[in-house]
Design a protein around this motif. Structure first.
Motif: not given
Ligand SMILES: [Zn+2]
Ligand SMILES: [Zn+2]
Length: 299
Positions: A204, A206, A208, A219, A221, A229
């Motif tokens: 998506h 990023d 990850h 996850h 940040f 997310h």
């Molecule tokens: Zn993400």
């Protein structure tokens, strides 16, 4: 903490998963038959010195969650894997056997957050890292003092749950953190929120990617990034009694959003595995946020 993940720009990932029940039927089956779980079952009993198909997946798992730095892409169970596995077992309050016993296998099969657990960098075989309680991201990033009235917006690349259910669950989670901190959280609809919450699937954008049904649920940040997310491929629900409870996961991910890492305290909301509905903060969570932001007398 093994927060390679959190500092996104560096190498941080925090994953949280969620998926709502309107869409669920066929996914439930996919979840229970998840291939990683099958791989783990194959590895039952394996120990140092042995080789087995699936070891690369195990190494990758231990690496992803902060227990194993460099590893060979072979199916060999070497000394580094044994040390990493022991650290994993210690963090999760399992017997530190260093081999794939039934309890370890069961724990690894549980869905969990995508943020790594381990705070300290691993120097080779330096011994076990034991975290007694809450932790922070590396460098203890937090929101600056002028940012206590945070705004948030829902920004999803795919929709999985009715928005009124999502709002209700996420708002409840924000309120729980508000009660033990000096943060307030307000939904806005303009393009510049402090926090962007959304459901995303697989890759998506990023760096990850989510992993489909099961395993990683979400996850987030580290401060002051603001991205939270949720894996759209999970069987999300907004009430107790079935798959993954959105409020429980949101509560955990918001902890990351504010700067908390994983805790090895099992009744903490910041414990990395999802083990059922949990909609309240523990003393360990309150102690963590109070320490990070310098509050006195938080109970
Ligand atoms: Zn993400
Ligand atoms: Zn987490």
């Amino acid at each position: 903490m093994a927060l390679n993940l959190l500092t996104f720009s560096i190498s941080f990932f925090i994953f949280f998963v969620v998926k709502p029940f309107p869409i669920v039927e066929s996914r439930t089956i996919e979840f229970s038959e998840h291939s990683f779980t099958k791989t783990l079952r194959n590895l039952r009993g394996i120990k140092k010195g042995q080789r087995m198909r699936g070891m690369i997946e195990l190494k990758s798992y231990l690496n992803k969650f902060g227990y194993l730095n460099n590893y060979s892409h072979t199916n060999h169970f070497d000394q580094n894997v044994e040390v990493a596995l022991k650290e994993y077992q210690v963090f999760h309050h399992l017997r530190a056997t260093g081999h794939m016993d039934a309890e370890t296998l069961r724990k690894m099969s549980l869905p969990r957050c995508g943020v790594p657990d381990v705070v300290t960098p691993h120097d080779n075989l330096k011994g076990l890292t034991i975290l007694a309680n809450y932790s922070f991201f590396r460098g203890s990033p937090r929101w600056e003092e002028s940012k206590r009235a945070l705004t948030y917006r829902f920004v999803s690349s795919t929709n999985v749950l009715r928005m009124d259910l999502v709002r209700f669950a996420v708002n409840n989670a924000f309120q729980s953190w508000s009660r033990v901190s000096d943060f307030t959280f307000t939904e806005i609809f303009n393009p510049n929120p402090n926090v962007a919450i959304g459901f995303h699937r697989r890759n998506h954008g990023d760096g990850h990617p989510f992993d489909g049904p099961g395993r990683v649920l979400a996850h987030t940040f580290a401060p002051q990034d603001g991205r939270l997310h949720l894996d759209a491929d999970e069987s999300w629900i907004s009430g107790p009694g079935s798959e993954i409870d959105l409020e429980t996961v949101a509560l955990h991910e918001i902890g990351h959003l504010l700067g908390l890492g994983h805790s090895s305290v099992r009744d903490s909301i910041m414990y990395p595995s999802y083990e059922g509905v949990r909609r309240h903060l523990s003393q360990d969570d309150k102690d963590g946020i109070a320490t990070l932001y310098g509050y006195q007398n938080i109970t």
